[in-house]
Design a protein around this motif. Structure first.
Motif, PDB file in Angstrom:
ATOM      1  N   PRO A  97      30.358  42.184  43.022  1.00  0.00           N
ATOM      2  CA  PRO A  97      30.940  43.383  42.407  1.00  0.00           C
ATOM      3  C   PRO A  97      30.906  43.430  40.879  1.00  0.00           C
ATOM      4  CG  PRO A  97      32.448  42.429  44.030  1.00  0.00           C
ATOM      5  CD  PRO A  97      31.323  41.465  43.845  1.00  0.00           C
ATOM      6  N   ALA A  98      31.211  42.324  40.206  1.00  0.00           N
ATOM      7  CA  ALA A  98      31.375  42.343  38.751  1.00  0.00           C
ATOM      8  C   ALA A  98      30.168  42.919  38.003  1.00  0.00           C
ATOM      9  CB  ALA A  98      31.724  40.957  38.236  1.00  0.00           C
ATOM     10  N   HIS A 144      28.086  45.167  38.900  1.00  0.00           N
ATOM     11  CA  HIS A 144      28.074  46.624  39.061  1.00  0.00           C
ATOM     12  C   HIS A 144      29.087  47.271  38.123  1.00  0.00           C
ATOM     13  CE1 HIS A 144      25.227  46.923  42.315  1.00  0.00           C
ATOM     14  NE2 HIS A 144      25.872  45.988  42.983  1.00  0.00           N
ATOM     15  N   LEU A 145      30.278  46.679  38.063  1.00  0.00           N
ATOM     16  CA  LEU A 145      31.300  47.251  37.188  1.00  0.00           C
ATOM     17  C   LEU A 145      30.853  47.201  35.733  1.00  0.00           C
ATOM     18  CD1 LEU A 145      34.183  48.418  36.851  1.00  0.00           C
ATOM     19  CD2 LEU A 145      34.852  46.089  36.272  1.00  0.00           C
ATOM     20  N   HIS A 180      26.597  52.877  39.589  1.00  0.00           N
ATOM     21  CA  HIS A 180      27.181  51.535  39.646  1.00  0.00           C
ATOM     22  C   HIS A 180      28.649  51.567  40.069  1.00  0.00           C
ATOM     23  CE1 HIS A 180      23.823  49.075  38.498  1.00  0.00           C
ATOM     24  NE2 HIS A 180      23.527  49.939  37.539  1.00  0.00           N
ATOM     25  N   ARG A 236      28.582  51.903  43.768  1.00  0.00           N
ATOM     26  CA  ARG A 236      28.242  50.630  44.427  1.00  0.00           C
ATOM     27  C   ARG A 236      29.411  49.663  44.393  1.00  0.00           C
ATOM     28  NH1 ARG A 236      21.976  49.582  42.626  1.00  0.00           N
ATOM     29  NH2 ARG A 236      21.125  51.354  43.790  1.00  0.00           N
ATOM     30  N   TYR A 237      30.100  49.634  43.252  1.00  0.00           N
ATOM     31  CA  TYR A 237      31.265  48.758  43.153  1.00  0.00           C
ATOM     32  C   TYR A 237      32.324  49.187  44.166  1.00  0.00           C
ATOM     33  CZ  TYR A 237      35.233  46.207  41.283  1.00  0.00           C
ATOM     34  OH  TYR A 237      36.312  45.375  41.167  1.00  0.00           O
ATOM     35  N   ALA A 294      36.557  47.670  46.303  1.00  0.00           N
ATOM     36  CA  ALA A 294      37.448  47.509  45.151  1.00  0.00           C
ATOM     37  C   ALA A 294      38.905  47.571  45.599  1.00  0.00           C
ATOM     38  CB  ALA A 294      37.175  48.616  44.131  1.00  0.00           C
ATOM     39  N   TYR A 309      40.208  46.048  36.063  1.00  0.00           N
ATOM     40  CA  TYR A 309      39.465  45.044  36.825  1.00  0.00           C
ATOM     41  C   TYR A 309      40.068  43.660  36.613  1.00  0.00           C
ATOM     42  CZ  TYR A 309      35.607  41.881  37.969  1.00  0.00           C
ATOM     43  OH  TYR A 309      34.849  40.857  38.469  1.00  0.00           O
TER      44      TYR A 309
END
Length: 186
Positions: free
Chosen positions: A84-85, A87-88, A106, A109-110, A115, A150
């Motif tokens: 995940p990271a 993408h963020l 993105h 996708r995240y 999330a 995040y």
């Protein structure tokens, strides 16, 4: 005497720390130049490690070296698109640069990777916000806000995990006392 032994032990352990661990410690402490150097060292020893690429990307992002950060995150995703990271952070870079289509992609996708609920709501609001004209100052604020969200969600998850582990240790050490009297050995 005890203080000397503790200092000697810490010195030995510091010498044994891997570049990855040193990079994480520097990143956590806000020493981003140092973190980048450690992650680069780790990657020179073992190229392509996803966690080191992500760490390097975050350090570069914090240093405002967005092109270098983008390369590190893109390389990490080429190996593991389910992390995940990257993408963020690629979304944050796109937001700051005004590339709303890439940011939306993105962020989507995240979100698809699961999330945390509050952060997911913030990401949805951001996606809606980016459909309208947004000033550079607002973009910087949105990117910083998402990054804070995040990091906060990660801290909360870590605290919950630590609480669960502490509870399990307590239950294991006190198991006799919480059993009903009829179940206790006599």
């Amino acid at each position: 005497m005890k203080a000397t032994i503790v200092l000697a032990t810490l010195s030995l352990l510091a010498g044994c720390a891997t570049p990855t661990l040193q990079g994480r410690a520097a990143l956590t402490s806000g020493r981003y130049d140092e973190a980048a150097r450690h992650f680069e060292e780790a990657l020179s020893e073992e190229p392509g490690r996803v966690n080191d690429l992500v760490g390097l990307g975050v350090a570069r992002y914090k240093l405002d070296a967005l092109d270098d950060a983008q390369r590190a995150f893109t390389e990490a995703l080429a190996q593991r698109p389910d992390v995940p990271a990257p993408h963020l952070y690629l979304a944050l870079i796109a937001i700051r640069r005004g590339d709303d289509a890439a940011a939306d992609e993105h962020l989507g996708r995240y979100l698809g990777l699961g999330a945390p609920p509050r952060l997911a709501a913030q990401l949805d609001r951001t996606r809606r916000l980016l459909r309208a004209p947004v000033s550079p100052e607002a973009r910087a604020y949105v990117a910083a806000s998402l990054e804070d969200g995040y990091q906060w969600s990660g801290e909360v998850a870590g605290a919950l995990q630590a609480a669960r582990e502490a509870e399990l240790r307590w239950i294991a050490s006190e198991r006799v006392y919480w059993l009903p009297r009829s179940c206790r050995c006599r």
